[in-house]
Design an enzyme around this catalytic site. Structure first.
Site, mmCIF file in Angstrom:
data_model
loop_
_atom_site.group_PDB
_atom_site.id
_atom_site.type_symbol
_atom_site.label_atom_id
_atom_site.label_comp_id
_atom_site.label_asym_id
_atom_site.label_seq_id
_atom_site.Cartn_x
_atom_site.Cartn_y
_atom_site.Cartn_z
ATOM 1 N N ASP A 1 3.007 11.130 0.424
ATOM 2 C CA ASP A 1 2.838 10.157 1.498
ATOM 3 C C ASP A 1 3.932 9.107 1.417
ATOM 4 O O ASP A 1 4.452 8.809 0.336
ATOM 5 C CB ASP A 1 1.468 9.476 1.407
ATOM 6 C CG ASP A 1 0.321 10.469 1.436
ATOM 7 O OD1 ASP A 1 0.195 11.191 2.434
ATOM 8 O OD2 ASP A 1 -0.439 10.514 0.454
ATOM 9 N N ASP B 1 4.195 5.219 2.605
ATOM 10 C CA ASP B 1 3.531 4.039 3.157
ATOM 11 C C ASP B 1 4.533 2.928 3.385
ATOM 12 O O ASP B 1 5.487 2.754 2.605
ATOM 13 C CB ASP B 1 2.421 3.560 2.222
ATOM 14 C CG ASP B 1 1.308 4.589 2.073
ATOM 15 O OD1 ASP B 1 1.136 5.401 3.002
ATOM 16 O OD2 ASP B 1 0.631 4.590 1.039
ATOM 17 N N ASP C 1 -2.322 -3.063 -6.854
ATOM 18 C CA ASP C 1 -3.101 -2.754 -8.050
ATOM 19 C C ASP C 1 -2.250 -2.642 -9.309
ATOM 20 O O ASP C 1 -2.392 -3.451 -10.237
ATOM 21 C CB ASP C 1 -3.946 -1.488 -7.836
ATOM 22 C CG ASP C 1 -3.150 -0.327 -7.263
ATOM 23 O OD1 ASP C 1 -1.911 -0.411 -7.213
ATOM 24 O OD2 ASP C 1 -3.779 0.680 -6.883
#
Length: 459
Positions: free
Chosen positions: A67, A69, A150
């Site tokens: 992916d 992002d 995170d």
């Protein structure tokens, strides 16, 4: 309120958080074409646009990202105004999804700190009593966005404006030292989103990173917080854990950190079963090898294996306690085991149906007199059921299961069926002929002439 790129304070060239293009190995040629389209359109519209997270991390490690992002200072509504193929999703945090056929490029607005008074009264953060974030639509600056992510290795930004990487949390150092570290106080961050504990395990296994001591210490204590996470979200996370090619390592880490006990409580109802552990670990070993070969795997197969011994045990208990035929007890036990499991992991019906098929075929494989073998062989889940049978024979070291596996293997190889029921000698075989079927004839209906009726206008 967001400002355009031209109105923003420019970052000085000597910025210690900026890694210029000549000092890193990330190149535009490695970035997905559609992600580049989104980055450039945002940039040309006057907004800041950066690739972030796993896409940057994996490219720096020489891996191919799944992916890409993007993060920006444009609001979700401003992003939607730029892209006709955009839809806004999310309540916990508003996101823009740019659709290119089946591919989705996710665009998020810079996140801000919870205690910022930025006039977004309708979008203030909402937390549960345990500290979990229920709504988090507070926007901020690039630096604040980095602090809200995170792990440090996921807080690296590639700026399409100057092709530099921005690192505010020492992510590059942790990446070089193969270390996984949370940004901020680990206990607070885990309470905000308990799924971060699962992500720590996944990244550690996937990227071969060592979980830092301060990041690892709270996991066992806070593992029960996963019970507050929606079961549907657990399904997506578990698929990433067990079907990513590092299933065996991930499984062992989950058990070590007491997370597996929360995700699959039925496995530990009566203490850990060594036989179940052997079956699961062997299955995950085979699964990792198949994924490395580029072969497709259904989640149903893994769930069927993980829950097999709890199912067998419960079926035996029901048969003994209720005086039921084992087959009937087995069917009832299937319903009970799955109903317990879906409370923690919401397995979709299309997968639970496949799990049931694989389980029921374990009872049908030994019983194939007459044309039964042909019907079993033609079942859509036969191959998965046969693989499961082979796995059971290997783990249980059962001569009976081994003979049964050999019989079905020969049947597949030669499409021949022994002229007697399964009992030993598979060499005497006769060719299986498909059942005779009458050719399908299209039914013809006589033409009917309908009389015309006059309409009166009255209902």
């Amino acid at each position: 309120m967001f400002t355009k790129k031209s109105e923003q304070k420019q970052i000085p060239a000597a910025d210690p958080f900026k890694i210029p293009r000549e000092s890193h190995n990330l190149s535009r040629k490695d970035i997905d074409e559609n992600a580049l389209k989104v980055l450039y359109r945002l940039h040309n519209a006057g907004f800041r646009a950066l690739l972030v997270g796993g896409g940057v991390r994996d490219l720096l490690l020489g891996l191919k990202p799944k992916d890409f992002d993007i993060t920006t200072n444009a609001t979700p509504e401003e992003v939607k105004a730029l892209f006709r193929n955009c839809r806004l999703i999310g309540r916990r945090f508003r996101l823009a999804h740019i659709l290119f056929g089946r591919e989705v490029i996710e665009v998020a607005t810079f996140r801000g700190h919870h205690d910022d008074d930025n006039g977004q009264d309708a979008q203030k953060v909402k937390q549960s009593k345990a500290g979990m974030l229920l709504r988090d639509n507070v926007y901020g600056s690039l630096e604040e966005d980095a602090e809200r992510r995170d792990f440090t290795v996921n807080a690296l930004y590639y700026d399409i404006a100057d092709f530099a990487i921005y690192d505010f949390c020492n992510g590059m150092k942790d990446l070089q030292e193969r270390r996984l570290t949370l940004i901020g106080d680990p206990e607070v961050r885990y309470r905000e989103d308990p799924v971060r504990m699962i992500r720590a395990i996944r990244f550690s296994a996937k990227l071969d990173l060592t979980i830092s001591e301060e990041c690892a210490e709270p996991i066992r204590r806070l593992a029960p917080l996963l019970q507050d996470i929606p079961a549907a979200r657990h399904f997506d996370e578990v698929i990433k854990l067990l079907l990513s090619g590092q299933g065996l390592v991930t499984y062992r880490l989950l058990k070590e950190y007491k997370l597996l006990q929360v995700l699959f409580p039925i496995l530990f109802k009566d203490g850990e079963d060594d036989k179940a552990t052997q079956l699961i670990e062997q299955a995950l070993t085979d699964t990792d090898r198949r994924i490395a070969q580029g072969k497709h795997l259904t989640p149903a197969y893994i769930y069927a294996i993980i829950l097999w011994y709890p199912l067998e045990q419960r079926a035996q208990e029901m048969a003994f306690e209720g005086g039921l035929d084992y087959y009937d007890a087995f069917l009832l036990a299937m319903n009970e085991v799955l109903s317990i499991q879906v409370k923690t992991i919401a397995i979709p019906k299309r997968f639970t149906a496949a799990v049931r098929d694989i389980w029921v075929l374990q009872l049908r494989l030994p019983r194939f007199g007459g044309k039964r073998a042909q019907r079993v062989y033609q079942h859509i889940k036969f191959r998965a059921a046969f693989d499961f049978l082979s796995l059971r024979a290997k783990v249980e070291q059962s001569s009976e299961l081994a003979e049964l596996t050999a019989w079905w293997q020969e049947y597949q190889n030669h499409n021949k069926l022994p002229d007697h029921s399964y009992a030993g000698n598979a060499s005497k075989a006769t060719e299986v002929k498909p059942a005779d079927k009458k050719p399908y004839k299209k039914r013809r209906y006589p033409n009917k002439k309908h009389k015309k009726t006059e309409t009166t206008g009255v209902d």
